[in-house]
Design an enzyme around this catalytic site. Sequence first.
Site, PDB file in Angstrom:
ATOM      1  N   HIS A 266      49.390  45.784  47.172  1.00 61.48           N
ATOM      2  CA  HIS A 266      49.246  45.188  45.639  1.00 61.48           C
ATOM      3  C   HIS A 266      49.963  44.115  45.626  1.00 61.48           C
ATOM      4  O   HIS A 266      51.085  43.753  46.401  1.00 61.48           O
ATOM      5  CB  HIS A 266      49.851  46.416  44.926  1.00 61.48           C
TER       6      HIS A 266
ATOM      7  N   GLU B 289      51.780  55.226  31.892  1.00 63.01           N
ATOM      8  CA  GLU B 289      50.379  55.430  31.681  1.00 63.01           C
ATOM      9  C   GLU B 289      49.818  56.694  30.537  1.00 63.01           C
ATOM     10  O   GLU B 289      49.092  56.702  29.766  1.00 63.01           O
ATOM     11  CB  GLU B 289      49.465  55.571  33.018  1.00 63.01           C
TER      12      GLU B 289
ATOM     13  N   ASP C  76      44.393  53.886  30.867  1.00 66.78           N
ATOM     14  CA  ASP C  76      45.870  54.089  30.511  1.00 66.78           C
ATOM     15  C   ASP C  76      46.593  52.952  30.885  1.00 66.78           C
ATOM     16  O   ASP C  76      47.737  53.255  30.782  1.00 66.78           O
ATOM     17  CB  ASP C  76      46.175  55.192  31.161  1.00 66.78           C
TER      18      ASP C  76
HETATM   19  C1  UD1 Z   1      49.190  47.848  36.364  1.00 66.57           C
HETATM   20  C2  UD1 Z   1      49.045  49.060  35.202  1.00 66.57           C
HETATM   21  C3  UD1 Z   1      49.107  50.540  36.096  1.00 66.57           C
HETATM   22  C4  UD1 Z   1      47.837  50.245  37.018  1.00 66.57           C
HETATM   23  C5  UD1 Z   1      48.109  48.855  38.008  1.00 66.57           C
HETATM   24  C6  UD1 Z   1      46.675  48.995  38.705  1.00 66.57           C
HETATM   25  C7  UD1 Z   1      50.486  48.818  33.213  1.00 66.57           C
HETATM   26  C8  UD1 Z   1      51.674  48.818  32.565  1.00 66.57           C
HETATM   27  N1  UD1 Z   1      50.426  49.018  34.506  1.00 66.57           N
HETATM   28  O1  UD1 Z   1      50.303  47.989  36.880  1.00 66.57           O
HETATM   29  O2  UD1 Z   1      48.642  51.316  35.025  1.00 66.57           O
HETATM   30  O3  UD1 Z   1      47.862  51.437  37.784  1.00 66.57           O
HETATM   31  O4  UD1 Z   1      48.173  47.791  37.146  1.00 66.57           O
HETATM   32  O5  UD1 Z   1      46.886  48.395  39.960  1.00 66.57           O
HETATM   33  O6  UD1 Z   1      49.444  48.384  32.679  1.00 66.57           O
HETATM   34  N2  UD1 Z   1      50.283  40.475  40.145  1.00 66.57           N
HETATM   35  C9  UD1 Z   1      49.627  39.586  40.813  1.00 66.57           C
HETATM   36  N3  UD1 Z   1      48.315  39.303  40.700  1.00 66.57           N
HETATM   37  C10 UD1 Z   1      47.450  40.185  40.359  1.00 66.57           C
HETATM   38  C11 UD1 Z   1      47.965  41.449  39.850  1.00 66.57           C
HETATM   39  C12 UD1 Z   1      49.354  41.441  39.912  1.00 66.57           C
HETATM   40  O7  UD1 Z   1      50.438  38.282  41.169  1.00 66.57           O
HETATM   41  O8  UD1 Z   1      46.081  40.075  40.398  1.00 66.57           O
HETATM   42  C13 UD1 Z   1      51.633  40.693  40.224  1.00 66.57           C
HETATM   43  C14 UD1 Z   1      52.434  39.836  38.875  1.00 66.57           C
HETATM   44  O9  UD1 Z   1      53.331  39.259  39.551  1.00 66.57           O
HETATM   45  C15 UD1 Z   1      52.586  40.940  38.073  1.00 66.57           C
HETATM   46  C16 UD1 Z   1      52.862  42.048  38.599  1.00 66.57           C
HETATM   47  O10 UD1 Z   1      51.994  42.130  39.823  1.00 66.57           O
HETATM   48  O11 UD1 Z   1      53.693  40.395  37.138  1.00 66.57           O
HETATM   49  C17 UD1 Z   1      52.703  43.416  38.149  1.00 66.57           C
HETATM   50  O12 UD1 Z   1      51.548  43.477  37.469  1.00 66.57           O
HETATM   51  P1  UD1 Z   1      51.573  44.691  36.014  1.00 66.57           P
HETATM   52  O13 UD1 Z   1      49.831  44.590  35.664  1.00 66.57           O
HETATM   53  O14 UD1 Z   1      52.419  44.447  35.290  1.00 66.57           O
HETATM   54  O15 UD1 Z   1      51.941  46.002  36.640  1.00 66.57           O
HETATM   55  P2  UD1 Z   1      50.886  46.874  37.920  1.00 66.57           P
HETATM   56  O16 UD1 Z   1      52.159  47.396  38.742  1.00 66.57           O
HETATM   57  O17 UD1 Z   1      50.085  46.146  38.555  1.00 66.57           O
HETATM   58  N1  UDP Z   2      41.382  49.228  45.422  1.00 70.87           N
HETATM   59  C1  UDP Z   2      40.561  47.937  45.918  1.00 70.87           C
HETATM   60  N2  UDP Z   2      41.260  47.128  46.693  1.00 70.87           N
HETATM   61  C2  UDP Z   2      42.662  47.565  47.499  1.00 70.87           C
HETATM   62  C3  UDP Z   2      43.192  48.667  46.984  1.00 70.87           C
HETATM   63  C4  UDP Z   2      42.579  49.466  45.926  1.00 70.87           C
HETATM   64  O1  UDP Z   2      39.796  47.680  45.582  1.00 70.87           O
HETATM   65  O2  UDP Z   2      43.338  46.688  48.304  1.00 70.87           O
HETATM   66  C5  UDP Z   2      40.464  49.893  44.513  1.00 70.87           C
HETATM   67  C6  UDP Z   2      40.369  51.359  44.819  1.00 70.87           C
HETATM   68  O3  UDP Z   2      39.477  51.802  45.372  1.00 70.87           O
HETATM   69  C7  UDP Z   2      40.511  52.134  43.280  1.00 70.87           C
HETATM   70  C8  UDP Z   2      41.406  51.002  42.510  1.00 70.87           C
HETATM   71  O4  UDP Z   2      41.402  49.847  43.284  1.00 70.87           O
HETATM   72  O5  UDP Z   2      39.165  51.992  42.677  1.00 70.87           O
HETATM   73  C9  UDP Z   2      42.716  51.743  42.209  1.00 70.87           C
HETATM   74  O6  UDP Z   2      43.648  50.738  41.834  1.00 70.87           O
HETATM   75  P1  UDP Z   2      45.073  50.581  41.764  1.00 70.87           P
HETATM   76  O7  UDP Z   2      45.500  51.640  42.825  1.00 70.87           O
HETATM   77  O8  UDP Z   2      45.653  49.186  41.685  1.00 70.87           O
HETATM   78  O9  UDP Z   2      45.233  51.126  40.415  1.00 70.87           O
HETATM   79  P2  UDP Z   2      45.117  52.690  39.773  1.00 70.87           P
HETATM   80  O10 UDP Z   2      44.002  53.610  40.187  1.00 70.87           O
HETATM   81  O11 UDP Z   2      46.524  53.494  40.342  1.00 70.87           O
HETATM   82  O12 UDP Z   2      45.568  52.570  38.294  1.00 70.87           O
END
Ligand code: UD1
Ligand code: UDP
Length: 369
Positions: free
Chosen positions: A241, A132, A96
């Site tokens: 995160h 999502e 999603d």
């Molecule tokens: C995204 C997904 C969400 C999912 C989540 C899992 C969308 C809109 N959102 O949200 O559905 O639950 O991922 O974690 O698709 N960043 C880093 N390094 C990384 C990852 C993220 O620096 O490896 C920081 C960056 O500044 C980035 C921000 O986090 O711009 C947000 O990342 P983004 O993918 O836009 O949104 P999430 O909240 O991670």
């Molecule tokens: N997870 C991980 N390391 C972390 C936190 C979560 O590997 O420090 C794993 C967790 O076991 C699950 C997935 O990441 O499989 C969940 O990811 P996240 O919460 O970012 O996204 P969502 O499931 O809400 O889309």
Amino acid sequence: MKKIMTVFGTRPEAIKMAPLVKELQSNGQFDVKVCVTAQHRQMLDMVLQLFDIKPDYDLDIMQHGQTITDITNRVLKGMESVLQQERPDMLLVHGDTTTTFASALAAFYAKVPVGHVEAGLRSNNKYSPYPEEMNRRITSSIAELHFAPTVGNVENLLAENVAKSSISVTGNTVIDALLSVVKEDYRFGNELDEIDYNNKKVVLLTCHRRENWGEPMKSIFRAVKRLVNENEEVEVVFPMHLNPTVRDIAREILGGDRRIHLIEPLDYEPFANIMGKSYIIMTDSGGIQEEAPALGKPVIVMRTETERPEAVQAGTVKVAGVEEESVYEAASELINSELEYLKMARAVNPYGDGTACQKINTELLKYFK
Ligand code: UD1
Ligand code: UDP
């Protein structure tokens, strides 16, 4: 040989697609291509490394402070070129995220059939989870094949007039991933080994959802802080995160307490194992609601609703809302009442037996026959 391309971009998609990539590769019945959008950079790479997956294409789109429009634009444009170049017989997308929806749209424009892994989950509130829920709905209307984790997910799709013949129940590939990494006597090799898991009540916390940014997230963290202040035996582990919005609020409210470990995101292997060692889990994550019940860990979900009702019905997951009081009450009850705790701490696994990837492989073979 038919060419199947998989695409994913964030941590949870990678965790759930990795075992499928491995399954398709090892069966050798398809020419398998892997494309990553890198909507997440570091958190994606951690998973690629763990499962030893080397992508054929890497769109490398992540930018700090990216909006959902930025992600959509960059994925749509990037996938246009990849699909033109490879012309796969099917594109497999997962779940999603905005990577999922934008990749499905790019495939539709290129007239490449889409297979949707983890299809049919619905909260029925288009703003929660945001964006999502809508990403999933749009992907369902584009997809040719729908791999639904549960029978409830199939019913959701049928209610939207998706053809029955295009849906299969597979379980969730996250169980395949989880079973491959949880080990007894796991050692972290860092400060997490120093926690006394037997005598402390370790609360594993994760929180990142967009709809919780701002006041809801502050309320959630205030509830956690209260839980720690009022219960000597509670120790919190929060792998934060990488989103700066989340980290700023977390540090402001939870920082500077020796019983609250604010740590970097964990690799999937240590994360799965700390789930196994925790007393309870407090989260707004989607995937953790599927994994923790399989490990017999009670989960407090900090959201107003869930698109994963199976474990709630089974009694191992409780949806606590996002108010300080409701979150505090739900967690406090589990910390202080053995009876309530034991009612929830049962291993329940509505999400399959770890053979989802095998089933998806079989369905793909049937489709192309
Ligand atoms: C995204 C997904 C969400 C999912 C989540 C899992 C969308 C809109 N959102 O949200 O559905 O639950 O991922 O974690 O698709 N960043 C880093 N390094 C990384 C990852 C993220 O620096 O490896 C920081 C960056 O500044 C980035 C921000 O986090 O711009 C947000 O990342 P983004 O993918 O836009 O949104 P999430 O909240 O991670
Ligand atoms: N997870 C991980 N390391 C972390 C936190 C979560 O590997 O420090 C794993 C967790 O076991 C699950 C997935 O990441 O499989 C969940 O990811 P996240 O919460 O970012 O996204 P969502 O499931 O809400 O889309």
